[in-house]
Design a protein around this motif. Structure first.
Motif, PDB file in Angstrom:
ATOM      1  N   GLY A   1       0.788  -1.226   0.000  1.00 25.60           N
ATOM      2  CA  GLY A   1       0.000   0.000   0.000  1.00 25.60           C
ATOM      3  C   GLY A   1       0.822   1.278   0.000  1.00 25.60           C
ATOM      4  N   PHE A   2       2.077   1.181  -0.413  1.00 24.22           N
ATOM      5  CA  PHE A   2       2.916   2.379  -0.441  1.00 24.22           C
ATOM      6  C   PHE A   2       3.332   2.753  -1.858  1.00 24.22           C
ATOM      7  CE2 PHE A   2       3.440   1.008   3.935  1.00 24.22           C
ATOM      8  CZ  PHE A   2       3.376   2.219   4.618  1.00 24.22           C
ATOM      9  N   GLN A   3       3.559   4.039  -2.020  1.00 26.50           N
ATOM     10  CA  GLN A   3       4.090   4.525  -3.293  1.00 26.50           C
ATOM     11  C   GLN A   3       5.611   4.534  -3.243  1.00 26.50           C
ATOM     12  OE1 GLN A   3       1.695   8.131  -2.590  1.00 26.50           O
ATOM     13  NE2 GLN A   3       1.205   8.043  -4.785  1.00 26.50           N
ATOM     14  N   SER A   4       6.210   4.537  -4.416  1.00 34.92           N
ATOM     15  CA  SER A   4       7.659   4.674  -4.426  1.00 34.92           C
ATOM     16  C   SER A   4       8.068   5.550  -5.597  1.00 34.92           C
ATOM     17  CB  SER A   4       8.338   3.306  -4.503  1.00 34.92           C
ATOM     18  OG  SER A   4       7.749   2.523  -5.500  1.00 34.92           O
ATOM     19  N   CYS A   5       9.288   6.028  -5.525  1.00 32.89           N
ATOM     20  CA  CYS A   5       9.785   6.805  -6.649  1.00 32.89           C
ATOM     21  C   CYS A   5      11.229   6.417  -6.929  1.00 32.89           C
ATOM     22  CB  CYS A   5       9.678   8.304  -6.391  1.00 32.89           C
ATOM     23  SG  CYS A   5      10.708   8.904  -5.061  1.00 32.89           S
ATOM     24  N   ILE A   6      11.605   6.592  -8.172  1.00 33.36           N
ATOM     25  CA  ILE A   6      12.990   6.350  -8.533  1.00 33.36           C
ATOM     26  C   ILE A   6      13.497   7.601  -9.248  1.00 33.36           C
ATOM     27  CG2 ILE A   6      12.232   5.027 -10.586  1.00 33.36           C
ATOM     28  CD1 ILE A   6      14.959   3.513 -10.351  1.00 33.36           C
ATOM     29  N   MET A   7      14.617   8.107  -8.752  1.00 36.45           N
ATOM     30  CA  MET A   7      15.144   9.356  -9.280  1.00 36.45           C
ATOM     31  C   MET A   7      16.417   9.069 -10.075  1.00 36.45           C
ATOM     32  SD  MET A   7      15.716  12.967  -7.353  1.00 36.45           S
ATOM     33  CE  MET A   7      17.106  12.655  -6.318  1.00 36.45           C
ATOM     34  N   ALA A   8      16.410   9.498 -11.324  1.00 43.34           N
ATOM     35  CA  ALA A   8      17.552   9.262 -12.205  1.00 43.34           C
ATOM     36  C   ALA A   8      18.217  10.599 -12.522  1.00 43.34           C
ATOM     37  CB  ALA A   8      17.072   8.590 -13.490  1.00 43.34           C
ATOM     38  N   PRO A   9      19.489  10.573 -12.869  1.00 44.67           N
ATOM     39  CA  PRO A   9      20.206  11.837 -13.053  1.00 44.67           C
ATOM     40  C   PRO A   9      19.950  12.544 -14.383  1.00 44.67           C
ATOM     41  CG  PRO A   9      21.711   9.993 -13.255  1.00 44.67           C
ATOM     42  CD  PRO A   9      20.379   9.419 -12.923  1.00 44.67           C
ATOM     43  N   THR A  10      19.441  11.848 -15.378  1.00 40.78           N
ATOM     44  CA  THR A  10      19.177  12.522 -16.650  1.00 40.78           C
ATOM     45  C   THR A  10      17.792  12.140 -17.164  1.00 40.78           C
ATOM     46  OG1 THR A  10      20.034  10.709 -18.006  1.00 40.78           O
ATOM     47  CG2 THR A  10      21.620  12.384 -17.334  1.00 40.78           C
ATOM     48  N   GLU A  11      17.265  13.002 -18.022  1.00 45.65           N
ATOM     49  CA  GLU A  11      15.948  12.709 -18.596  1.00 45.65           C
ATOM     50  C   GLU A  11      16.000  11.469 -19.476  1.00 45.65           C
ATOM     51  OE1 GLU A  11      13.788  15.819 -20.383  1.00 45.65           O
ATOM     52  OE2 GLU A  11      13.984  17.170 -18.666  1.00 45.65           O
ATOM     53  N   ILE A  12      17.116  11.329 -20.165  1.00 46.10           N
ATOM     54  CA  ILE A  12      17.268  10.158 -21.031  1.00 46.10           C
ATOM     55  C   ILE A  12      17.117   8.888 -20.221  1.00 46.10           C
ATOM     56  CG2 ILE A  12      18.925   8.859 -22.416  1.00 46.10           C
ATOM     57  CD1 ILE A  12      20.131  11.502 -23.308  1.00 46.10           C
ATOM     58  N   LEU A  13      17.798   8.867 -19.097  1.00 45.23           N
ATOM     59  CA  LEU A  13      17.772   7.669 -18.275  1.00 45.23           C
ATOM     60  C   LEU A  13      16.394   7.455 -17.654  1.00 45.23           C
ATOM     61  CD1 LEU A  13      19.235   5.289 -17.159  1.00 45.23           C
ATOM     62  CD2 LEU A  13      20.172   6.731 -15.372  1.00 45.23           C
ATOM     63  N   ALA A  14      15.759   8.539 -17.228  1.00 46.89           N
ATOM     64  CA  ALA A  14      14.423   8.404 -16.647  1.00 46.89           C
ATOM     65  C   ALA A  14      13.458   7.842 -17.686  1.00 46.89           C
ATOM     66  CB  ALA A  14      13.932   9.757 -16.135  1.00 46.89           C
ATOM     67  N   ALA A  15      13.568   8.381 -18.904  1.00 51.97           N
ATOM     68  CA  ALA A  15      12.677   7.905 -19.971  1.00 51.97           C
ATOM     69  C   ALA A  15      12.936   6.425 -20.256  1.00 51.97           C
ATOM     70  CB  ALA A  15      12.892   8.730 -21.236  1.00 51.97           C
TER      71      ALA A  15
ATOM     72  N   GLN B   1      -1.089  12.501  -5.617  1.00 54.34           N
ATOM     73  CA  GLN B   1      -1.597  12.842  -4.297  1.00 54.34           C
ATOM     74  C   GLN B   1      -2.766  11.942  -3.898  1.00 54.34           C
ATOM     75  OE1 GLN B   1      -1.964  17.041  -4.059  1.00 54.34           O
ATOM     76  NE2 GLN B   1      -1.092  17.025  -2.008  1.00 54.34           N
ATOM     77  N   SER B   2      -3.526  11.488  -4.882  1.00 54.91           N
ATOM     78  CA  SER B   2      -4.646  10.605  -4.570  1.00 54.91           C
ATOM     79  C   SER B   2      -4.163   9.181  -4.316  1.00 54.91           C
ATOM     80  CB  SER B   2      -5.637  10.602  -5.735  1.00 54.91           C
ATOM     81  OG  SER B   2      -5.099   9.835  -6.799  1.00 54.91           O
ATOM     82  N   GLY B   3      -2.906   8.919  -4.631  1.00 55.80           N
ATOM     83  CA  GLY B   3      -2.379   7.571  -4.399  1.00 55.80           C
ATOM     84  C   GLY B   3      -2.563   6.648  -5.586  1.00 55.80           C
TER      85      GLY B   3
ATOM     86  N   PHE C   1       3.298  13.113  -2.319  1.00 60.19           N
ATOM     87  CA  PHE C   1       2.787  11.749  -2.407  1.00 60.19           C
ATOM     88  C   PHE C   1       1.676  11.562  -1.377  1.00 60.19           C
ATOM     89  CE2 PHE C   1       7.049  11.675  -4.001  1.00 60.19           C
ATOM     90  CZ  PHE C   1       7.083  10.684  -4.970  1.00 60.19           C
ATOM     91  N   ARG C   2       0.887  10.510  -1.596  1.00 61.50           N
ATOM     92  CA  ARG C   2      -0.087  10.194  -0.550  1.00 61.50           C
ATOM     93  C   ARG C   2       0.587   9.354   0.535  1.00 61.50           C
ATOM     94  NH1 ARG C   2      -4.955   7.481   1.134  1.00 61.50           N
ATOM     95  NH2 ARG C   2      -4.403   5.524   0.152  1.00 61.50           N
ATOM     96  N   ARG C   3       1.295   8.321   0.094  1.00 63.54           N
ATOM     97  CA  ARG C   3       1.996   7.476   1.066  1.00 63.54           C
ATOM     98  C   ARG C   3       3.325   7.030   0.469  1.00 63.54           C
ATOM     99  NH1 ARG C   3      -1.040   2.436   3.393  1.00 63.54           N
ATOM    100  NH2 ARG C   3       0.173   2.764   5.290  1.00 63.54           N
ATOM    101  N   LEU C   4       4.301   7.859   0.581  1.00 65.52           N
ATOM    102  CA  LEU C   4       5.605   7.502   0.017  1.00 65.52           C
ATOM    103  C   LEU C   4       6.312   6.518   0.946  1.00 65.52           C
ATOM    104  CD1 LEU C   4       7.806   7.906  -2.125  1.00 65.52           C
ATOM    105  CD2 LEU C   4       8.646   9.840  -0.785  1.00 65.52           C
ATOM    106  N   GLY C   5       6.657   5.366   0.399  1.00 67.46           N
ATOM    107  CA  GLY C   5       7.270   4.342   1.250  1.00 67.46           C
ATOM    108  C   GLY C   5       8.697   4.000   0.892  1.00 67.46           C
ATOM    109  N   LEU C   6       9.069   4.291  -0.359  1.00 63.74           N
ATOM    110  CA  LEU C   6      10.409   3.880  -0.800  1.00 63.74           C
ATOM    111  C   LEU C   6      10.951   4.882  -1.808  1.00 63.74           C
ATOM    112  CD1 LEU C   6      12.738   1.731  -1.217  1.00 63.74           C
ATOM    113  CD2 LEU C   6      11.277   0.713  -2.979  1.00 63.74           C
ATOM    114  N   VAL C   7      12.165   5.302  -1.569  1.00 58.47           N
ATOM    115  CA  VAL C   7      12.850   6.198  -2.500  1.00 58.47           C
ATOM    116  C   VAL C   7      14.059   5.458  -3.065  1.00 58.47           C
ATOM    117  CG1 VAL C   7      14.220   8.305  -2.716  1.00 58.47           C
ATOM    118  CG2 VAL C   7      12.145   8.308  -1.318  1.00 58.47           C
TER     119      VAL C   7
END
Ligand code: ADP
Ligand code: MG
Length: 699
Positions: free
Chosen positions: A316-330, A367-369, A387-393
Motif C-alpha cells: 500500500g505504499f508509493q515509491s519513486c525512482i530518481m535518475a540523473p538525466t531525462e534520457i535515463l528516466a525515460a 496525491q490521490s495515491g 505523495f499520498r503514502r511515500l514508502g520507498l525512495v
C-alpha cells in the motif's frame, strides 16, 4: 578561553589583513586551524651534497659553501647572478627579484647553507632563487633538518605568506600555545594504542626532530582523525537502528508474485536474489532501510529496484525512482513499462520537460495515491510533488546527486521512507567506510550470464584510419557504434567545438544515405535529444556521436563498439562507466581509447589500467591510489562529510580499519559514551559535528 580558539589575527606576525587572507584562502580562522594546517610534504635537509654531485635530476639539494662573487647581468633584464663554490666545484645562482636586497644582505666570502632546486639553462647548471641561510643566524629559532612544506596560494605568497613564512608562523604559534594544548584522547586510549602525546605530535609534525619522531607524530594524528570520524559514523548508525521508526512492509503480495511468475524475462542472478532478500528483510523489520546498492555497470540493478518497488506497492505504499538525466528516466519508464505489462501497478514519468497540464494531472494522481511508481529526474524534489503514502525512495546512480538534494526527497513523508541508493561507481572499501559508514551495503558482484568481456585497446590519433576501417566492419556486420567526446563543462565552448569537428569527421567518413549518424549532447532541447536517442535505440542510426551525456544508463544491446575520443581527459571511473554502455548483447564488444601522443604519466597509467582490467572495483582502487582521495570526482566530493587534515584514504587504509575497530570496541562497551573516561570523546565529537553539515540521514 581555550588558547586554540583564539582568532588568528592575534598571532604575532599576522594582524587583521593577513588574517583575512588566511581565512579566505585556507579557511584558517583560529590558532587551532593554523596548527592543524599540516605540511603536505617534507624536505630532508639532513644530506649535504657536494657541488660536483649536483645534477638537474635531483629535485632539491642542500649545499654548504661560499659566494665567490656577484655579477649583475643587465640592469634592463633585472637579473643577478653569483657563483657559489664549496671546493669541489662551482654553480651559478640566479635571482630575478629582490636584487638590491640580496646584494646588500649576502656577503661574498662568508659560508652559507644553500637549499634549492637545480635546473639547467643553456647547458649550464644553475639554481634559481636559492634559499641561503647564515648558519649562525638561525640558532635559537625552532628548526628542523626535515623541513615542512605547506600549501599556500598565490595571493598568500604575494602577502609574504609562502611556505617558509607559514613555517615561521607555526614556530611562533607552537612556542605560544604548546604548553597549553590539551590532550584530545582519553589517557586510557592513548596508552592502549601507545600514542605519542598531542603536544609532542604537533611539535614533530611541523618541526620533525627525527624521522622516527615524525613517523610517530603522523601515526598519532592520523589514527585520532580517523577514529573520531568512525566514532561519529558508528554512533549515528547506532542511533538510527535504535530509533526504530520505520515503515513496515510486512507482506509479499499479489503484484510481486504475479511479476515473478509471469513477467520475469530471465532468471535472476544469484547476486540479485541475495540483494532482494536483503532488501526484503530490511523493509520488513520495522526500521528504516538505508541501503547502498553497488553493482558494476550492467549488473542488473534496475531489476532489483523494480522488485523493491513492487513490494512497496503490495503493502500500500508509493515509491519513486530518481535518475540523473531525462534520457535515463525515460529509459526506465520504457523498460519498466515493458516488464510490468499485466501487473496491476501504475507507473508515471515526471521530468523538467513534462508539460504543464500533464504535470498538473499527474500531481493529482500522485496525491490521490493512484500512481504507484513515479519515475523522474531532479523534478521529483520540488515541493509541489506530494505523495499520498511515500514508502520507498530509489536513487539511481547516486553520485550525480548532491547530498542536500537527496535529503529533500525523504522529507516528503512523515515517517522517513526506506532509501535505496544505487551506484555503478564502485567505491573502494576505505572510502565506503568513511562516506557511507552508516549505510548498509549490498553488492551485485555477478554479471548476468553470457556476457563476453569487452576488449579494450588504446590507439593514438595517428591510427584513426585504422579505427574507421574497424568501425566500418562492425557496422557492416550490423552492429552499432558510440563515439564519445569529453565534456568537462557543459558551458565550455571548446568542448562543443571538439564535438562539432568530430561530428564532421565522422559524417564525412560515414556519409548519408549509406550511413546514418546521430548526435546527442547537453545543448539539445530535450525533445531533440530524445528523438536522436530513439534513432539509435531503434537501430535507424548506426553511429551515435555524443558527449558524456550518455555515460549513465543508456541500454542498447546491439551497440558493440565504444570509441572514446581524448580518453586522457576522462577519469577512470568515467571511462569504465562509458565502456559499460557496450557488451550488453551476445556479440563481442570493443572499447577503443583514442588519445594524442603526449600523455602525462598519470593519463598513461589510467589508459593502461583500462586496457588491462574490466573489474570496476579494481579500477576504483587503482583510481584512488593514482590520484589520492583529495580530488576524486563528484562521487566523493558530493558525499564527503568530513574534512581530513592528515589521513589519506588511499594510503592509510590499514589505519582506518584499526581506527574503526577501536571505535567499535568503545561503543560496544559504552554505547552512549556516558562514562567518565569517555566524556572527552563526547566533547570532541560535538566539535567534529559542528564542522560537518547534516548528512546523517543518509550518508
Ligand atoms: P545496471 O546495473 O547497470 O543498471 P541494468 O539494470 O540496466 O544494469 O541491466 C543491464 C541489462 O541486463 C538490462 O538489459 C537488463 O534487462 C539485463 N539483466 C538484468 N538482470 C539480468 C539477469 N538476471 N539475466 C539476464 N539479463 C539481465
Ligand atoms: Mg542502471
Amino acid at each position: 578561553m581555550y588558547i586554540l580558539d583564539t582568532e588568528i589575527k592575534y598571532l604575532p606576525g599576522v594582524g587583521p589583513k593577513r588574517a583575512e587572507a588566511l581565512q579566505k584562502e585556507l579557511n584558517i580562522l583560529t590558532f587551532g586551524d593554523l596548527l592543524y594546517h599540516f605540511p603536505f610534504r617534507y624536505i630532508d635537509k639532513t644530506r649535504i651534497y657536494a657541488v660536483r654531485e649536483v645534477s638537474d635530476a635531483l629535485p632539491y639539494v642542500l649545499l654548504r659553501g661560499k659566494i665567490v662573487g656577484f655579477r649583475e647581468v643587465s640592469a634592463k633584464q633585472k637579473r643577478l647572478t653569483a657563483m657559489f663554490s664549496d671546493g669541489t666545484g662551482a654553480i651559478e645562482l640566479v635571482w630575478f627579484k629582490g636584487i638590491a636586497y640580496i646584494q646588500k644582505s649576502l656577503r661574498v666570502g662568508a659560508t652559507y647553507t644553500l637549499f634549492g632546486r637545480p635546473s639547467s639553462f643553456d647547458g649550464r647548471l644553475n639554481i634559481v632563487h636559492p634559499e641561503l641561510e647564515d648558519p649562525v643566524k638561525v640558532e635559537g629559532q625552532l628548526t628542523s633538518s626535515i623541513q615542512a612544506v605547506y600549501n599556500s596560494t598565490e595571493r598568500l605568497k604575494d602577502m609574504g605568506l609562502g611556505t617558509r613564512a607559514l613555517g615561521r608562523l607555526q614556530g611562533a604559534l607552537l612556542g605560544l600555545a604548546l604548553p597549553r594544548v590539551e590532550e584530545t584522547l582519553p589517557p586510557y586510549l592513548a596508552a592502549a594504542q601507545r600514542l605519542m602525546a598531542l603536544p609532542e605530535a604537533l611539535l614533530n609534525i611541523h618541526f620533525p626532530q627525527s624521522p622516527a619522531l615524525l613517523q610517530q607524530a603522523q601515526d598519532r594524528l592520523k589514527l585520532e582523525e580517523l577514529f573520531y570520524v568512525q566514532l561519529s559514523i558508528l554512533r549515528t548508525r547506532a542511533r538510527r537502528v535504535k530509533a526504530g521508526s520505520g515503515l513496515r512492509f510486512a507482506q509479499v503480495g499479489e503484484r510481486l508474485n504475479h511479476f515473478y511468475r509471469h513477467n520475469l524475462p530471465f532468471a535472476l542472478t544469484g547476486a540479485q536474489k541475495r540483494v532482494v532478500r536483503e532488501i526484503r528483510a530490511d523493509v520488513g523489520s520495522g526500521q528504516q532501510m538505508n541501503r547502498l546498492l553497488q553493482g558494476d555497470v550492467g549488473s542488473g540493478k534496475t531489476m532489483v529496484a523494480l522488485m523493491a518497488m513492487l513490494i512497496a506497492a503490495d503493502n500500500g505504499f508509493q515509491s519513486c525512482i530518481m535518475a540523473p538525466t531525462e534520457i535515463l528516466a525515460a529509459q526506465h519508464l520504457k523498460s519498466m513499462g515493458d516488464l510490468l505489462r499485466g501487473v496491476n501497478v501504475s507507473v508515471a514519468l515526471l521530468t523538467g520537460s513534462t508539460k504543464k497540464a500533464e504535470r498538473r494531472a499527474l500531481l493529482e494522481r500522485l496525491q490521490s495515491g493512484e500512481i504507484h511508481i513515479l519515475i523522474g529526474t531532479h523534478a521529483l524534489i520540488e515541493g509541489a510533488v506530494q505523495f499520498r503514502r511515500l514508502g520507498l525512495v530509489v536513487i539511481d546512480e547516486q553520485h550525480r546527486f548532491g547530498v542536500a538534494q537527496r535529503s529533500r526527497l525523504w522529507e516528503k513523508s512523515e515517517t522517513p521512507p526506506h532509501i535505496l541508493v544505487m551506484t555503478a561507481t564502485p567505491i573502494p572499501r576505505t572510502l565506503a567506510m568513511t562516506l557511507y559508514g552508516d549505510l548498509d551495503v549490498s553488492v551485485l558482484d555477478e554479471l548476468p550470464p553470457g556476457r563476453k568481456p569487452i576488449r579494450t585497446v588504446h590507439y593514438y590519433d595517428s591510427k584513426r584510419a585504422h579505427l574507421f576501417g574497424f568501425v566500418r566492419e562492425q557496422v557492416a556486420a550490423g552492429r552499432q557504434v558510440y563515439v564519445v567526446y569529453p565534456l568537462i563543462q557543459e558551458s565550455e565552448k571548446m568542448d562543443y567545438k571538439n564535438l562539432q569537428e568530430g561530428w564532421e569527421v565522422v559524417t564525412r567518413e560515414f556519409p548519408a544515405p549509406q550511413y546514418k549518424v546521430c548526435m546527442v549532447h547537453g545543448r539539445l532541447k530535450s525533445g531533440e535529444k530524445e528523438a536522436a536517442m530513439q534513432e539509435f535505440v531503434r537501430g535507424d542510426a548506426q553511429i551515435m556521436v555524443a558527449t558524456s551525456v550518455i555515460e549513465v544508463g543508456v541500454n542498447v544491446p546491439n551497440a558493440s563498439v565504444m570509441v572514446i575520443e581524448s580518453a586522457e581527459r576522462f577519469g577512470l571511473a568515467q571511462l569504465h562507466q562509458l565502456r559499460g554502455r557496450v557488451g550488453r548483447g551476445a556479440e563481442q564488444s570493443f572499447c577503443i581509447l583514442m588519445s594524442g601522443v603526449q600523455l602525462s604519466s598519470y593519463s598513461r597509467q589510467r589508459i593502461e589500467m583500462m586496457c588491462s582490467s574490466s573489474d570496476g572495483f579494481e579500477l576504483a582502487e587503482a583510481d584512488l591510489r593514482l590520484r589520492g582521495p583529495g580530488d576524486l570526482d563528484g562521487t566523493v566530493q558530493s558525499g564527503t562529510t568530513f574534512t581530513l587534515h592528515i589521513a589519506n584514504l588511499a594510503k592509510d587504509g590499514h589505519i582506518l580499519e584499526h581506527a574503526r575497530a577501536v571505535a567499535e570496541q568503545i561503543l560496544q562497551d559504552d554505547p552512549l559514551l556516558a562514562s567518565e573516561q569517555n566524556s572527552l570523546l563526547l566533547q570532541n565529537l560535538g566539535r567534529l559535528r559542528r564542522e560537518e553539515r547534516d548528512y546523517s540521514t543518509i550518508s
